[in-house]
Design an enzyme around this catalytic site. Sequence first.
Site, PDB file in Angstrom:
ATOM      1  N   SER A 121      36.741 -25.991  28.985  1.00 34.40           N
ATOM      2  CA  SER A 121      37.692 -26.032  27.888  1.00 34.40           C
ATOM      3  C   SER A 121      39.043 -25.428  28.255  1.00 34.40           C
ATOM      4  O   SER A 121      39.656 -25.833  29.230  1.00 34.40           O
ATOM      5  CB  SER A 121      37.084 -25.350  26.667  1.00 34.40           C
ATOM      6  OG  SER A 121      37.868 -25.597  25.541  1.00 34.40           O
ATOM      7  N   HIS A 122      39.445 -24.383  27.510  1.00 36.92           N
ATOM      8  CA  HIS A 122      40.767 -23.796  27.708  1.00 36.92           C
ATOM      9  C   HIS A 122      40.775 -22.761  28.832  1.00 36.92           C
ATOM     10  O   HIS A 122      41.833 -22.237  29.172  1.00 36.92           O
ATOM     11  CB  HIS A 122      41.190 -23.124  26.411  1.00 36.92           C
ATOM     12  CG  HIS A 122      40.164 -22.132  25.960  1.00 36.92           C
ATOM     13  ND1 HIS A 122      38.958 -22.542  25.434  1.00 36.92           N
ATOM     14  CD2 HIS A 122      40.130 -20.800  26.025  1.00 36.92           C
ATOM     15  CE1 HIS A 122      38.235 -21.479  25.167  1.00 36.92           C
ATOM     16  NE2 HIS A 122      38.912 -20.403  25.518  1.00 36.92           N
ATOM     17  N   ASP A 286      43.926 -28.674  24.394  1.00 35.95           N
ATOM     18  CA  ASP A 286      43.416 -27.760  25.418  1.00 35.95           C
ATOM     19  C   ASP A 286      42.856 -28.529  26.617  1.00 35.95           C
ATOM     20  O   ASP A 286      43.013 -29.735  26.710  1.00 35.95           O
ATOM     21  CB  ASP A 286      42.353 -26.820  24.822  1.00 35.95           C
ATOM     22  CG  ASP A 286      41.075 -27.547  24.468  1.00 35.95           C
ATOM     23  OD1 ASP A 286      41.141 -28.757  24.193  1.00 35.95           O
ATOM     24  OD2 ASP A 286      40.003 -26.914  24.474  1.00 35.95           O
ATOM     25  N   ASP A 288      39.979 -29.629  27.622  1.00 38.29           N
ATOM     26  CA  ASP A 288      39.080 -30.768  27.466  1.00 38.29           C
ATOM     27  C   ASP A 288      39.404 -31.615  26.241  1.00 38.29           C
ATOM     28  O   ASP A 288      38.625 -32.494  25.873  1.00 38.29           O
ATOM     29  CB  ASP A 288      37.623 -30.293  27.435  1.00 38.29           C
ATOM     30  CG  ASP A 288      37.330 -29.361  26.268  1.00 38.29           C
ATOM     31  OD1 ASP A 288      38.259 -28.666  25.802  1.00 38.29           O
ATOM     32  OD2 ASP A 288      36.174 -29.312  25.827  1.00 38.29           O
ATOM     33  N   ASP A 290      39.645 -30.976  22.954  1.00 35.19           N
ATOM     34  CA  ASP A 290      39.016 -30.868  21.638  1.00 35.19           C
ATOM     35  C   ASP A 290      39.766 -29.937  20.689  1.00 35.19           C
ATOM     36  O   ASP A 290      39.454 -29.885  19.505  1.00 35.19           O
ATOM     37  CB  ASP A 290      37.524 -30.491  21.740  1.00 35.19           C
ATOM     38  CG  ASP A 290      37.271 -29.214  22.510  1.00 35.19           C
ATOM     39  OD1 ASP A 290      38.250 -28.575  22.953  1.00 35.19           O
ATOM     40  OD2 ASP A 290      36.081 -28.864  22.683  1.00 35.19           O
ATOM     41  N   ARG A 291      40.754 -29.200  21.195  1.00 37.04           N
ATOM     42  CA  ARG A 291      41.495 -28.302  20.298  1.00 37.04           C
ATOM     43  C   ARG A 291      42.864 -28.860  19.974  1.00 37.04           C
ATOM     44  O   ARG A 291      43.366 -29.738  20.667  1.00 37.04           O
ATOM     45  CB  ARG A 291      41.687 -26.936  20.968  1.00 37.04           C
ATOM     46  CG  ARG A 291      40.381 -26.223  21.232  1.00 37.04           C
ATOM     47  CD  ARG A 291      40.655 -24.816  21.698  1.00 37.04           C
ATOM     48  NE  ARG A 291      39.407 -24.127  21.962  1.00 37.04           N
ATOM     49  CZ  ARG A 291      39.284 -22.810  22.020  1.00 37.04           C
ATOM     50  NH1 ARG A 291      40.343 -22.045  21.840  1.00 37.04           N
ATOM     51  NH2 ARG A 291      38.125 -22.260  22.258  1.00 37.04           N
ATOM     52  N   LYS A 385      34.878 -31.285  17.998  1.00 34.00           N
ATOM     53  CA  LYS A 385      36.224 -31.142  17.474  1.00 34.00           C
ATOM     54  C   LYS A 385      37.129 -32.061  18.293  1.00 34.00           C
ATOM     55  O   LYS A 385      36.778 -32.450  19.402  1.00 34.00           O
ATOM     56  CB  LYS A 385      36.676 -29.690  17.512  1.00 34.00           C
ATOM     57  CG  LYS A 385      36.539 -28.968  18.838  1.00 34.00           C
ATOM     58  CD  LYS A 385      36.767 -27.484  18.618  1.00 34.00           C
ATOM     59  CE  LYS A 385      36.806 -26.695  19.924  1.00 34.00           C
ATOM     60  NZ  LYS A 385      35.462 -26.248  20.331  1.00 34.00           N
TER      61      LYS A 385
HETATM   62  C1  VG1 Z   1      35.504 -19.928  21.433  1.00 35.48           C
HETATM   63  C2  VG1 Z   1      35.999 -20.101  20.019  1.00 35.48           C
HETATM   64  C3  VG1 Z   1      35.058 -20.991  19.236  1.00 35.48           C
HETATM   65  C4  VG1 Z   1      34.895 -22.319  19.973  1.00 35.48           C
HETATM   66  C5  VG1 Z   1      34.466 -22.084  21.403  1.00 35.48           C
HETATM   67  C6  VG1 Z   1      34.418 -23.358  22.210  1.00 35.48           C
HETATM   68  O1  VG1 Z   1      34.248 -19.308  21.427  1.00 35.48           O
HETATM   69  O2  VG1 Z   1      36.131 -18.857  19.397  1.00 35.48           O
HETATM   70  O3  VG1 Z   1      35.563 -21.176  17.954  1.00 35.48           O
HETATM   71  O4  VG1 Z   1      33.942 -23.128  19.331  1.00 35.48           O
HETATM   72  O5  VG1 Z   1      35.383 -21.202  22.048  1.00 35.48           O
HETATM   73  O6  VG1 Z   1      35.662 -24.012  22.181  1.00 35.48           O
HETATM   74  P1  VG1 Z   1      34.049 -17.726  21.702  1.00 35.48           P
HETATM   75  O7  VG1 Z   1      32.568 -17.524  21.709  1.00 35.48           O
HETATM   76  O8  VG1 Z   1      34.719 -17.414  23.000  1.00 35.48           O
HETATM   77  O9  VG1 Z   1      34.739 -17.038  20.573  1.00 35.48           O
HETATM   78  V1  VG1 Z   1      36.107 -25.021  23.452  1.00 35.48           V
HETATM   79  O10 VG1 Z   1      37.550 -25.704  23.064  1.00 35.48           O
HETATM   80  O11 VG1 Z   1      35.683 -24.105  24.625  1.00 35.48           O
HETATM   81  O12 VG1 Z   1      34.827 -26.153  23.625  1.00 35.48           O
HETATM   82 CO    CO Z   2      37.993 -27.166  24.335  1.00 41.90          CO
END
Ligand code: VG1
Ligand code: CO
Length: 552
Positions: A121-122, A286, A288, A290-291, A385
């Site tokens: 992801s990010h 982000d 991947d 999804d954000r 998302k």
């Molecule tokens: C974070 C965010 C959460 C989100 C997750 C995956 O998790 O707070 O809201 O669903 O990342 O997002 P955490 O456990 O670090 O708070 V992504 O865009 O990584 O798939």
């Molecule tokens: Co993501």
Amino acid sequence: MPAAATVKTVETTPIEGQKPGTSGLRKQTRVFMQPDFLENYVQAIFDVIGNPGNELAGMTLALGGDGRYFNDRAIQVILKMAAANGAARVLVGRDGILSTPAASAVIRARKTDGGLILSASHNPAGEDGDFGLKYNIPAGGPAPEAITEAIYRRTQEITTYRILDEADDLDLSALGETTLGGMTVEIIDPVAIYAGVMRDLFDFDALRALFKSGFTLRFDAMHAVTGPYAKAILEDELGAPAGSVMNATPLPDFGGGHPDPNPVWAKPLLDLVMGPDAPDFAAASDGDGDRNMILGRGVYVTPSDSLAVLTANAPLAPGYAKGLAGVARSMPTSRAADRVAKRLGINTFETPTGWKFFGNLLDAGLVTLCGEESAGTGSDHVREKDGLWAVLLWLNILAERRESVAGILQAHWREYGRDYYTRHDYEGVDKAAAEALMDELHQQLAALPGKSFGGLTVSAADDFAYDDPVDGSRATGQGIRIFFQENARAVFRLSGTGTVGATLRVYLERFEDDPARLGDDPQEALAAVIKAAGEIAGIAAHLGREEPDVRT
Ligand code: VG1
Ligand code: CO
């Protein structure tokens, strides 16, 4: 050559730490690159989802990732393992690319037996960055905890994995079918299915007319996976001028950046909308895809407010014209969307952090929209998302209302009041210290109600647990909530996506009927809540930090 490839059974031993977190297994890239690390985890997934006795026989999977470093290598390994485990077919995005929402769309449109998504992801990419892998179920969403737990258990007892021996890597750059040890590999356009879903939901003619009228947009793909999607849809199909999509070429290290769409990591975009050359609308996604971060001229829309505005206005888009069944938000997300839902008389749900908790609600038709404070928004069109979807829904609303983003937000606050919101992250802190802080909070919970901290009085405090209304499963320990009599709330939880040490997230909010009273700066408006939260948890004493690393 593939034809000569034979299945090799490799002996292996369990590797510690293959426990999936908030969103699949996420580790430093170098950890993922260790011998057998990827292989063990993939075999554990196959063992859990496969048919007992004949593995993946007859099954079709989707496969793709955000293009970060090691994506290409991991794809080749997974293909050889899928073939060796007897899969019938794998649909793989060209060059191994699929954004997370696009992968979900492919799984659903092609009715596959689920899919594997490669992404952290990010989190920063590269050999010194992070990598990740998650399994999504046939409905298209992240596997629920019962499955991720089973995968984890399997990693702890694994003794062998299967992979093709002496098979060449496949060329994934040309669309079409090829075979690998008896399995069909279908290389698909990573954008096509996804773009089709968007076309069905939104009024593309109205969006074309919006851009034709001179409406300006900047979308920052942050050198991550959404570039090709945003260019194809926003520029090529909807007529946004060339260059509207910035940093559109995905790079294995995301250009050295941190593709986390928030005012800190996407500061250049924030500066742009606050300056003299601000476009009408700006957004970022982000790693991947999804954000989403939503900006207008002179204004940043918090993800919690965005969810509320979208809930109030979604029926302006054709895909939601019939109205919404309900809205779900993760627990730390502000309660702004609840106020809209209440007025509309539709369902609301408060779920633990992580998109996997929305899946059952969406499948059961209990909700149409979902959102998280971490810049995730989505709907029942996929089971992830979806960053670009949120951008298109906003654009569709703007095309219908022909008001500015700031105007829409102000009007929303006038109608519903304002939930001031901020999240403070203490990153890379000592794990034991962070756990001690949480333990101590637990011990205090029962004694907190009635006590005052810096002018605020605690009304209730608990450790959030969630009972899934569809399958009855219970998730406990999902974050500590402290409610104050003054319409304020502080939430504490430890991140489940980090790869080094621990990250403490403190979520702070306060509702105000008359937003004019508290001004426009959330940090100022929330000063008392921030202070109370710091005192209650003893943040400085436990972590040795006076200030958070990131405020969003
Ligand atoms: C974070 C965010 C959460 C989100 C997750 C995956 O998790 O707070 O809201 O669903 O990342 O997002 P955490 O456990 O670090 O708070 V992504 O865009 O990584 O798939
Ligand atoms: Co993501």
